[in-house]
Scaffold this motif. Structure first.
Motif, PDB file in Angstrom:
ATOM      1  N   ASP A  43     -24.792 -22.782 -19.085  1.00  0.00           N
ATOM      2  CA  ASP A  43     -25.196 -24.040 -18.450  1.00  0.00           C
ATOM      3  C   ASP A  43     -25.313 -25.225 -19.405  1.00  0.00           C
ATOM      4  O   ASP A  43     -25.675 -26.316 -18.972  1.00  0.00           O
ATOM      5  CB  ASP A  43     -26.488 -23.886 -17.634  1.00  0.00           C
ATOM      6  CG  ASP A  43     -26.290 -22.982 -16.425  1.00  0.00           C
ATOM      7  OD1 ASP A  43     -25.168 -22.982 -15.876  1.00  0.00           O
ATOM      8  OD2 ASP A  43     -27.246 -22.291 -16.037  1.00  0.00           O
ATOM      9  N   SER A  44     -25.005 -25.037 -20.698  1.00  0.00           N
ATOM     10  CA  SER A  44     -24.878 -26.189 -21.589  1.00  0.00           C
ATOM     11  C   SER A  44     -23.631 -26.964 -21.174  1.00  0.00           C
ATOM     12  O   SER A  44     -22.728 -26.422 -20.544  1.00  0.00           O
ATOM     13  CB  SER A  44     -24.715 -25.744 -23.047  1.00  0.00           C
ATOM     14  OG  SER A  44     -25.879 -25.131 -23.524  1.00  0.00           O
ATOM     15  N   VAL A  64     -20.832 -24.621 -19.581  1.00  0.00           N
ATOM     16  CA  VAL A  64     -20.558 -23.326 -20.203  1.00  0.00           C
ATOM     17  C   VAL A  64     -20.929 -22.200 -19.240  1.00  0.00           C
ATOM     18  O   VAL A  64     -22.020 -22.194 -18.664  1.00  0.00           O
ATOM     19  CB  VAL A  64     -21.328 -23.183 -21.535  1.00  0.00           C
ATOM     20  CG1 VAL A  64     -21.131 -21.806 -22.145  1.00  0.00           C
ATOM     21  CG2 VAL A  64     -20.910 -24.273 -22.514  1.00  0.00           C
ATOM     22  N   THR A  65     -19.995 -21.254 -19.087  1.00  0.00           N
ATOM     23  CA  THR A  65     -20.217 -20.086 -18.234  1.00  0.00           C
ATOM     24  C   THR A  65     -20.347 -18.829 -19.097  1.00  0.00           C
ATOM     25  O   THR A  65     -20.105 -18.862 -20.310  1.00  0.00           O
ATOM     26  CB  THR A  65     -19.032 -19.887 -17.268  1.00  0.00           C
ATOM     27  OG1 THR A  65     -17.869 -19.539 -18.032  1.00  0.00           O
ATOM     28  CG2 THR A  65     -18.769 -21.134 -16.435  1.00  0.00           C
ATOM     29  N   GLU A  66     -20.693 -17.738 -18.470  1.00  0.00           N
ATOM     30  CA  GLU A  66     -20.768 -16.452 -19.178  1.00  0.00           C
ATOM     31  C   GLU A  66     -19.416 -16.084 -19.776  1.00  0.00           C
ATOM     32  O   GLU A  66     -19.343 -15.581 -20.895  1.00  0.00           O
ATOM     33  CB  GLU A  66     -21.248 -15.340 -18.235  1.00  0.00           C
ATOM     34  CG  GLU A  66     -22.706 -15.432 -17.854  1.00  0.00           C
ATOM     35  CD  GLU A  66     -23.649 -15.187 -19.026  1.00  0.00           C
ATOM     36  OE1 GLU A  66     -23.283 -14.463 -19.971  1.00  0.00           O
ATOM     37  OE2 GLU A  66     -24.764 -15.726 -18.978  1.00  0.00           O
ATOM     38  N   ILE A  72     -16.069 -17.238 -26.808  1.00  0.00           N
ATOM     39  CA  ILE A  72     -16.644 -17.714 -28.070  1.00  0.00           C
ATOM     40  C   ILE A  72     -17.003 -16.531 -28.958  1.00  0.00           C
ATOM     41  O   ILE A  72     -16.751 -16.549 -30.161  1.00  0.00           O
ATOM     42  CB  ILE A  72     -17.864 -18.616 -27.798  1.00  0.00           C
ATOM     43  CG1 ILE A  72     -17.399 -19.933 -27.172  1.00  0.00           C
ATOM     44  CG2 ILE A  72     -18.663 -18.873 -29.078  1.00  0.00           C
ATOM     45  CD1 ILE A  72     -18.512 -20.777 -26.587  1.00  0.00           C
ATOM     46  N   GLN A  73     -17.556 -15.492 -28.372  1.00  0.00           N
ATOM     47  CA  GLN A  73     -17.906 -14.301 -29.152  1.00  0.00           C
ATOM     48  C   GLN A  73     -16.659 -13.631 -29.723  1.00  0.00           C
ATOM     49  O   GLN A  73     -16.648 -13.199 -30.873  1.00  0.00           O
ATOM     50  CB  GLN A  73     -18.712 -13.308 -28.311  1.00  0.00           C
ATOM     51  CG  GLN A  73     -19.194 -12.098 -29.085  1.00  0.00           C
ATOM     52  CD  GLN A  73     -20.137 -12.468 -30.224  1.00  0.00           C
ATOM     53  OE1 GLN A  73     -21.076 -13.236 -30.027  1.00  0.00           O
ATOM     54  NE2 GLN A  73     -19.905 -11.922 -31.396  1.00  0.00           N
TER      55      GLN A  73
END
Length: 82
Positions: A43-44, A64-66, A72-73
């Motif tokens: 949610d950013s 930003v979603t899951e 990103i990871q």
């Protein structure tokens, strides 16, 4: 899921391109590290601006979603495994 030789070659190219990107843009990864812990979470809002050589500005943003966090990871893991 097993990767074929073509897919392995593409992964090798991606890793090489990412390494080159990091060398050519040394401030990018420190920026990512600075925001990843607190600012970059579900949610950013990420806002991206591009200014063309002619001076035109383009800006967009997204929440930003899951799934974004998973990507990103993966990029972080790729960078750490160099």
């Amino acid at each position: 899921m097993a990767l074929n030789f073509q897919q392995l070659g593409m992964l090798a190219k991606l890793k090489s391109a990412f390494s080159t990107f990091q060398q050519e843009h040394p401030k990018f990864m420190p920026f990512i590290h600075a925001v990843k812990g607190d600012a970059c979470r579900k949610d950013s809002i990420i806002e991206i601006s591009v200014k063309s050589p002619e001076g035109r500005n383009y800006t967009t943003n997204f929440r930003v979603t899951e799934k974004d966090l998973e990507l990103i990871q993966m990029l972080k893991d790729m960078q750490e495994n160099q």
